[in-house]
Design a protein around this motif. Sequence first.
Motif, short mmCIF file in Angstrom:
data_model
loop_
_atom_site.label_atom_id
_atom_site.label_comp_id
_atom_site.label_asym_id
_atom_site.label_seq_id
_atom_site.Cartn_x
_atom_site.Cartn_y
_atom_site.Cartn_z
N THR A 42 0.83 -1.21 0.00
CA THR A 42 0.00 0.00 0.00
C THR A 42 0.86 1.25 0.00
OG1 THR A 42 -1.78 -1.14 1.17
CG2 THR A 42 -1.77 1.26 1.28
N LEU A 43 1.93 1.25 0.79
CA LEU A 43 2.85 2.40 0.79
C LEU A 43 3.49 2.60 -0.58
CD1 LEU A 43 4.72 2.20 4.22
CD2 LEU A 43 3.06 3.92 3.49
N LEU A 44 3.89 1.50 -1.22
CA LEU A 44 4.49 1.62 -2.55
C LEU A 44 3.51 2.20 -3.55
CD1 LEU A 44 6.75 -1.49 -3.22
CD2 LEU A 44 7.27 0.64 -2.05
N MET A 47 3.49 5.82 -3.13
CA MET A 47 4.70 6.46 -3.64
C MET A 47 4.66 6.61 -5.16
SD MET A 47 7.70 4.58 -1.45
CE MET A 47 7.63 4.50 0.35
N THR A 48 4.01 5.67 -5.84
CA THR A 48 3.92 5.74 -7.30
C THR A 48 2.67 6.47 -7.78
OG1 THR A 48 2.94 3.53 -7.26
CG2 THR A 48 5.29 3.67 -7.71
N GLY A 49 1.81 6.88 -6.86
CA GLY A 49 0.64 7.66 -7.22
C GLY A 49 -0.51 6.85 -7.78
N TYR A 50 -0.50 5.54 -7.56
CA TYR A 50 -1.62 4.71 -8.02
C TYR A 50 -2.68 4.51 -6.94
CZ TYR A 50 1.08 3.67 -12.18
OH TYR A 50 1.78 3.78 -13.36
N LEU A 51 -2.40 5.01 -5.75
CA LEU A 51 -3.35 4.94 -4.65
C LEU A 51 -3.17 6.20 -3.80
CD1 LEU A 51 -5.41 3.12 -3.10
CD2 LEU A 51 -3.49 2.25 -1.79
N MET A 163 10.77 -1.37 -5.87
CA MET A 163 10.75 -2.81 -6.14
C MET A 163 9.84 -3.49 -5.13
SD MET A 163 14.89 -3.21 -6.73
CE MET A 163 14.77 -4.61 -7.83
N ASP A 164 8.81 -4.15 -5.64
CA ASP A 164 7.84 -4.83 -4.78
C ASP A 164 8.08 -6.33 -4.84
OD1 ASP A 164 5.71 -5.54 -3.22
OD2 ASP A 164 4.15 -4.83 -4.58
N GLU A 165 8.74 -6.84 -3.81
CA GLU A 165 9.02 -8.28 -3.67
C GLU A 165 9.59 -8.89 -4.95
OE1 GLU A 165 6.31 -10.67 -1.36
OE2 GLU A 165 5.04 -8.92 -1.04
N PRO A 166 10.69 -8.36 -5.47
CA PRO A 166 11.22 -8.88 -6.73
C PRO A 166 11.74 -10.31 -6.65
CG PRO A 166 12.78 -7.36 -5.73
CD PRO A 166 11.52 -7.26 -4.94
N GLY A 191 18.00 6.20 -6.21
CA GLY A 191 17.46 5.82 -4.91
C GLY A 191 16.61 4.57 -5.05
N VAL A 192 16.69 3.67 -4.08
CA VAL A 192 15.97 2.40 -4.15
C VAL A 192 15.08 2.24 -2.93
CG1 VAL A 192 16.17 -0.11 -4.36
CG2 VAL A 192 17.90 1.37 -5.42
N VAL A 193 13.83 1.85 -3.18
CA VAL A 193 12.90 1.44 -2.12
C VAL A 193 12.46 0.02 -2.46
CG1 VAL A 193 10.71 1.88 -0.94
CG2 VAL A 193 12.11 3.80 -1.73
N TYR A 194 12.65 -0.90 -1.51
CA TYR A 194 12.52 -2.32 -1.77
C TYR A 194 11.63 -2.95 -0.71
CZ TYR A 194 14.47 -7.11 -2.57
OH TYR A 194 14.67 -8.44 -2.84
N VAL A 195 10.55 -3.58 -1.14
CA VAL A 195 9.64 -4.25 -0.20
C VAL A 195 9.92 -5.74 -0.19
CG1 VAL A 195 7.26 -5.08 -0.05
CG2 VAL A 195 7.71 -2.64 -0.08
N THR A 196 9.96 -6.33 1.01
CA THR A 196 10.15 -7.76 1.13
C THR A 196 9.58 -8.26 2.45
OG1 THR A 196 11.78 -9.55 1.14
CG2 THR A 196 12.44 -7.49 2.17
#
Length: 260
Positions: A42-44, A47-51, A163-166, A191-196
């Motif tokens: 949800t946070l991602l 950040m990308t403006g889709y929510l 990156m969402d759980e790549p 800059g990198v934001v990575y969800v895992t």
Amino acid sequence: MIRLEHLTLRREDSLILDDVSLEIQPGENWVILGRNGSGKTTLLEMMTGYLFPSSGSVTVLGHTYGEVDLREVRKEIGYIGPSLMEKLTLRDPVWEVVATGAFAYLRFYQRIPQEVKEKALALLEDMKLGPLAHHAFGSLSQGERKKAMLARCLMVDPKLLIMDEPCAGLDLYEREKMLAEVDKLRRRDTGVVYVTHHVEEIMPLFTHVALIHGGRLAGAGPKEEVLNEDMLNRVYDLPIALEWAYGRPWIKMKPGGIPS
């Protein structure tokens, strides 16, 4: 680079995010870590403006969402996630799938500029996918597809890569190959934001960690400060032992105390 201020998201009677504030400075690379359903993706999407949040504000690369054309902001953001991969055409050659990243297309319907093709091929060579460049995208393994998606993002030299759980669904070998490519991003001014879900995916590239628990920010800051046994035990409700080795954190389960 990113400023999230007092984000709250409600869906009917459910509180998905509860007053989350987070600031990511240039030069920092963050991992967002937490259990299933904690609010990471949800946070991602915000950040990308889709929510958009029910309340609060999102500022990315100096642009406050709601006051800017999001299409222009997204040109500076690379994104890897399962929803995008599902939209690509599996019969297209790998180099062409990578090249579409230069224009944020899903598929080409016109002549592709030679310089764009050359850049796509060079990125694939750098990721050791050069021999597969002319194969159909659908013939690649899951790990190879995800590396190709990373190459696709880098076609525009993004200022921010999300990156969402790549590594989701990859075996140990494919995961480590993908993580090696992620760690090479240290060579770039991105800059990198990575969800895992997995602590062991936190490579030396990453400088900071945000722990999300039940829609709230449980902790955020330099990774060595946030990742400690007390914090992880609270977030995961498990008896966890934490060790650092080779620049990465690793967890082990202590015997006993696991909820039935």
